[in-house]
Design an enzyme around this catalytic site. Structure first.
Site, PDB file in Angstrom:
ATOM      1  N   GLU A 255     -14.027 -19.810 -38.097  1.00  0.00           N
ATOM      2  CA  GLU A 255     -15.267 -19.469 -37.394  1.00  0.00           C
ATOM      3  C   GLU A 255     -14.965 -19.736 -35.942  1.00  0.00           C
ATOM      4  O   GLU A 255     -14.867 -20.887 -35.532  1.00  0.00           O
ATOM      5  CB  GLU A 255     -16.400 -20.396 -37.847  1.00  0.00           C
ATOM      6  CG  GLU A 255     -16.803 -20.248 -39.284  1.00  0.00           C
ATOM      7  CD  GLU A 255     -17.376 -18.893 -39.578  1.00  0.00           C
ATOM      8  OE1 GLU A 255     -17.948 -18.274 -38.666  1.00  0.00           O
ATOM      9  OE2 GLU A 255     -17.226 -18.435 -40.713  1.00  0.00           O
ATOM     10  N   CYS A 294     -21.756 -21.198 -30.277  1.00  0.00           N
ATOM     11  CA  CYS A 294     -20.867 -20.079 -30.606  1.00  0.00           C
ATOM     12  C   CYS A 294     -21.635 -18.770 -30.720  1.00  0.00           C
ATOM     13  O   CYS A 294     -21.076 -17.699 -30.539  1.00  0.00           O
ATOM     14  CB  CYS A 294     -20.132 -20.370 -31.911  1.00  0.00           C
ATOM     15  SG  CYS A 294     -21.263 -20.727 -33.264  1.00  0.00           S
TER      16      CYS A 294
HETATM   17  P1  NAP Z   1     -11.297 -26.289 -30.085  1.00  0.00           P
HETATM   18  O1  NAP Z   1     -10.761 -26.923 -28.871  1.00  0.00           O
HETATM   19  O2  NAP Z   1     -10.652 -25.036 -30.563  1.00  0.00           O
HETATM   20  O3  NAP Z   1     -11.257 -27.425 -31.204  1.00  0.00           O
HETATM   21  C1  NAP Z   1     -11.777 -27.158 -32.474  1.00  0.00           C
HETATM   22  C2  NAP Z   1     -11.280 -28.217 -33.449  1.00  0.00           C
HETATM   23  O4  NAP Z   1      -9.875 -28.037 -33.653  1.00  0.00           O
HETATM   24  C3  NAP Z   1     -11.453 -29.652 -32.968  1.00  0.00           C
HETATM   25  O5  NAP Z   1     -11.830 -30.456 -34.048  1.00  0.00           O
HETATM   26  C4  NAP Z   1     -10.074 -30.005 -32.493  1.00  0.00           C
HETATM   27  O6  NAP Z   1      -9.824 -31.390 -32.497  1.00  0.00           O
HETATM   28  C5  NAP Z   1      -9.248 -29.299 -33.541  1.00  0.00           C
HETATM   29  N1  NAP Z   1      -7.853 -29.140 -33.201  1.00  0.00           N
HETATM   30  C6  NAP Z   1      -7.297 -28.789 -32.016  1.00  0.00           C
HETATM   31  N2  NAP Z   1      -5.956 -28.749 -32.135  1.00  0.00           N
HETATM   32  C7  NAP Z   1      -5.658 -29.096 -33.408  1.00  0.00           C
HETATM   33  C8  NAP Z   1      -4.432 -29.276 -34.126  1.00  0.00           C
HETATM   34  N3  NAP Z   1      -3.267 -29.053 -33.573  1.00  0.00           N
HETATM   35  N4  NAP Z   1      -4.511 -29.660 -35.415  1.00  0.00           N
HETATM   36  C9  NAP Z   1      -5.708 -29.883 -36.022  1.00  0.00           C
HETATM   37  N5  NAP Z   1      -6.885 -29.735 -35.374  1.00  0.00           N
HETATM   38  C10 NAP Z   1      -6.863 -29.353 -34.088  1.00  0.00           C
HETATM   39  O7  NAP Z   1     -12.842 -25.963 -29.932  1.00  0.00           O
HETATM   40  P2  NAP Z   1     -13.987 -26.895 -29.342  1.00  0.00           P
HETATM   41  O8  NAP Z   1     -13.733 -27.046 -27.880  1.00  0.00           O
HETATM   42  O9  NAP Z   1     -14.193 -28.113 -30.159  1.00  0.00           O
HETATM   43  O10 NAP Z   1     -15.268 -25.995 -29.576  1.00  0.00           O
HETATM   44  C11 NAP Z   1     -15.665 -24.969 -28.721  1.00  0.00           C
HETATM   45  C12 NAP Z   1     -15.253 -23.610 -29.248  1.00  0.00           C
HETATM   46  O11 NAP Z   1     -15.643 -23.491 -30.609  1.00  0.00           O
HETATM   47  C13 NAP Z   1     -15.932 -22.480 -28.529  1.00  0.00           C
HETATM   48  O12 NAP Z   1     -14.994 -21.512 -28.230  1.00  0.00           O
HETATM   49  C14 NAP Z   1     -16.965 -21.956 -29.540  1.00  0.00           C
HETATM   50  O13 NAP Z   1     -17.278 -20.591 -29.397  1.00  0.00           O
HETATM   51  C15 NAP Z   1     -16.324 -22.260 -30.836  1.00  0.00           C
HETATM   52  N6  NAP Z   1     -17.334 -22.482 -31.887  1.00  0.00           N
HETATM   53  C16 NAP Z   1     -17.429 -21.582 -32.888  1.00  0.00           C
HETATM   54  C17 NAP Z   1     -18.386 -21.774 -33.878  1.00  0.00           C
HETATM   55  C18 NAP Z   1     -18.550 -20.812 -35.034  1.00  0.00           C
HETATM   56  O14 NAP Z   1     -19.244 -21.143 -35.997  1.00  0.00           O
HETATM   57  N7  NAP Z   1     -17.964 -19.649 -34.987  1.00  0.00           N
HETATM   58  C19 NAP Z   1     -19.218 -22.891 -33.842  1.00  0.00           C
HETATM   59  C20 NAP Z   1     -19.083 -23.771 -32.798  1.00  0.00           C
HETATM   60  C21 NAP Z   1     -18.125 -23.562 -31.819  1.00  0.00           C
HETATM   61  P3  NAP Z   1      -9.773 -32.243 -31.137  1.00  0.00           P
HETATM   62  O15 NAP Z   1     -11.126 -32.202 -30.563  1.00  0.00           O
HETATM   63  O16 NAP Z   1      -9.380 -33.585 -31.624  1.00  0.00           O
HETATM   64  O17 NAP Z   1      -8.764 -31.599 -30.278  1.00  0.00           O
END
Ligand code: NAP
Length: 669
Positions: A255, A294
């Protein structure tokens, strides 16, 4: 400073020396640290060997009941979560979406689980398939829980809702979860997780928690495990392209972000309720969670002639925003989660500004400390030539207005997002709605239509609901979550089962035609829910249908359709040999044949499914009914539902009608 702990293999683990700092969005001070050294293999073993088997012992209904208890337990203990949530920049209203929205999502799954899933361990997917002429070899699709762990990787913006919306369908399916929230808001997620795990409502090993990085976890998964990821497209791509996950066919759902659009219908001119509604929806999507949603509207698509009125009205509305301390009740927009996130949004705003002119907002931070930012409205006059506005997600209070010429152009612009979670269309004109649905539905996971008829009750462009699918094609990740019981199936394996009816009945925990029956020694309506057995069956006496019966029924009910009343006209109809009995007359006579008139355990007839009339019945024919217990489901403390397979046959044992009869039967006499 808060020390955020992980919960692994039944133990809390404190942060290690390499823990990462967590800052307040409001003061920018460090308030917590998280990141534990974890034995992720031991966590997986614990989920696979302890949590999974314990969950699979329970039926869908057992798990649904526990889910309800868990949601109510969270509700009773939610207050401290609100306090923590303010430190992430969320206002009270934002936190309600996160905390109460998450709890409600869990309650909806608990309720749907009891209403739509059987009180069994196996879910039957679709109808029986007749694979042989004589019915001795049949097919049925079933779903059973996956035998591994569900790994949930969540985004930072909704630390509670994001955790609960994945957890509810996972636990309902009977699969243990390992939750890895985003680090910047993990202190809120950990507090909610602690309430759940300390309640001991779900068995040991059902839920585990990773604060900080996930270490080598993804490299240890196998085909019985799954990953449900929420976050940015970049992280999703990096994780899902891991050779280990691909080699082992580990289920991976993403997602991710998307460039969601909202289209103003050409009918929704200034002065209509739809125009005002459009402004309200756009305003809410820009300011709620400071645009860190999102599903937020990133692209506002309006008829050419209405672009300026939209800019004016939306700017006037944005002037009313109260930016400030998220804990203050008068605040209508809080902060971004961190200074780093604000810097990221500003960098993306610059990329958008090469194609679109700012028409609202300033670079100046509205407050001295914290990650506050003013709302930003951009105007792109030539969206066909532009690229960034359709591709770059500024995950903050930022939206771009663009004009469309006609509906095909509006659809083409919406589709330039390359696949989105949601698009809204604000119109009162059904033809606009249906034209746009055909033009854009394939590119969107959800379409939200709103107008004067639905606006008082509509839930908002940005709100994913547990009943409806959340996710989207292409850029949005190609994943799917929620959607009621569909969401549970993501954690189950669908298997095609082939065999004799007797074997299929045992596997599916449901009697089916062709499986052995046990002739009832006592009228089954005199037997309690507990006493009735699958396959227990009653064959009634026969009853002859007379012409008098048909005419009496016709005049009594008013159904004097010619097929029952006029021999010549009925004969001319390709379906009938001449005058025939009403189908409803046959059903009524069948009830008269199998009913047990005295008070007893059968409390009510609550419905009838899949009725099919297979052969007409003429005057002089006789019918009899066979009633067989098909499935039993406990409903309340006092009674459960018994589904009966009913067959009506004629004097030549030809099938006249079949249906499923639903009754409520008491546990005691
Ligand atoms: P993100 O930086 O992509 O991180 C998402 C998750 O992935 C976090 O828990 C992060 O952990 C984890 N992660 C990162 N690198 C990883 C790795 N190498 N191994 C395992 N896990 C890893 O996104 P975010 O900044 O938290 O959220 C914002 C983004 O999410 C926006 O682009 C938004 O559009 C999107 N979003 C989408 C939805 C949907 O339902 N489609 C809902 C909400 C948000 P860490 O924080 O520890 O790095």
């Amino acid at each position: 400073m808060l020390q955020i702990q992980s919960f692994a293999a039944g133990k809390w683990i404190a942060p290690s020396a390499k823990a990462r700092p967590i800052y307040s969005a409001v003061t920018s001070d460090q308030i917590a640290q998280a990141g534990s050294a974890l034995d992720t293999q031991a966590m997986l073993d614990h989920a696979r060997n302890v949590g999974g088997p314990a969950l699979r012992k329970l039926t869908f209904h057992d798990r649904a009941r526990r889910l309800k208890t868990l949601a109510l337990h969270l509700k009773a203990h939610k207050k401290p979560l609100y306090q923590l949530s303010y430190t992430t920049g969320a206002t009270h209203a934002d936190s309600q979406i996160d905390i109460d929205g998450g709890i409600t999502t869990m309650l909806v799954f608990a309720s749907k689980g009891r209403r739509e899933l059987p009180d069994a361990h196996v879910y039957l997917d679709g109808e029986l398939e007749q694979l042989s002429r004589n019915g001795t070899f049949m097919g049925q699709h079933i779903c059973t829980p996956m035998l591994g762990a569900a790994v949930h990787i969540n985004a930072y913006n909704f630390p509670v809702w994001g955790m609960l919306e994945k957890l509810a369908p996972t636990l309902l399916a009977g699969v243990p979860a390992i939750i890895k929230p985003a680090t910047s808001t993990v202190h809120v997620a950990e507090a909610a997780f602690r309430i759940m795990v300390e309640s001991e409502i779900f068995p040991e090993g059902s839920i585990q928690f990773i604060a900080g990085g996930s270490g080598g976890l993804l490299g240890q998964l196998n085909a019985q495990d799954s990953v449900a990821f929420t976050g940015s497209a970049d992280t999703a791509l990096m994780l899902r392209s891991s050779k280990h996950l691909l080699q082992n066919s580990v289920r991976f759902t993403a997602e991710q972000d998307s460039l969601n659009a909202s289209i103003l219908g050409p009918d929704a001119t200034v002065g209509t309720p739809e125009f005002d509604l459009f402004i309200d929806e756009a305003y809410r999507e820009i300011t709620t969670k400071a645009g860190q949603k999102c599903t937020a509207i990133r692209r506002i698509i309006a008829p050419e002639a209405l672009v300026n009125p939209v800019i004016e009205a939306l700017s006037a509305k944005l002037d009313t925003v109260q930016i400030g301390d998220p804990a203050a009740r008068e605040t209508t927009m809080g902060a971004l989660v961190s200074n780093a996130q604000r810097a990221d949004v500003q960098a993306r705003l610059e990329a958008l500004s090469t194609e679109a002119k700012r028409v609202y907002g300033t670079n100046k931070a509205p407050l001295e400390n914290g990650a506050f930012m003013s709302p930003q409205l951009l105007h792109c006059a030539n969206p066909d030539a532009a690229k960034a506005i359709h591709e770059v997600e500024a995950f903050g209070p930022v939206s771009t207005i663009m004009p469309y010429r006609d509906l095909p152009h509006a659809a083409a612009l919406a589709n330039r997002g390359g696949g989105s979670l949601v698009a809204s269309v604000i119109t009162h004109d059904p033809s606009v709605a249906s034209t746009l649905a055909m033009g854009i539905a394939a590119n969107h996971g959800r379409l939200y239509f709103n107008d004067r008829d639905s606006m008082a009750e509509a839930t908002g462009h940005g709100a994913p609901l547990p009943h409806m699918v959340h996710g989207g094609p292409g850029r949005a990740g190609g994943g799917e979550e929620l959607g009621g019981i569909r969401g549970v199936m993501h954690y189950m394996q669908r298997t095609a089962i082939q065999g004799s009816p007797r074997i299929l009945a045992a596997v599916g925990q449901t009697w089916l035609p062709g499986a052995p029956i046990v002739e009832a020694k006592q009228h089954p309506f005199r037997r309690t829910f507990e006493e009735l057995e699958l396959g227990e069956s009653l064959l009634t006496d026969a009853r002859e249908i007379t012409l008098e019966n048909i005419e009496h029924f016709a005049h009594f009910t008013g159904d004097t359709f010619y097929a029952h009343m006029d021999e010549t006209a009925a004969k001319a109809n390709p379906f009938f040999p001449g005058r025939v009995a009403h189908g409803y007359l046959l059903l009524s006579f069948a009830a008269g044949l199998f009913v047990e008139p005295n008070p007893g355990p059968v409390l009510a007839n609550t419905g009838l499914n899949n009725l099919s009339f297979q052969k007409p019945v003429s005057a002089g024919d006789s019918i009899r009914a066979r009633l067989t217990v098909k499935r039993k489901t406990k409903r309340t403390e006092d009674y459960g539902e018994v589904r009966w397979h009913v067959e009506l046959t004629n004097q030549d044992t030809e099938m006249v009608a079949t249906y499923e009869l639903l009754t409520m039967v008491a546990y005691t006499q």
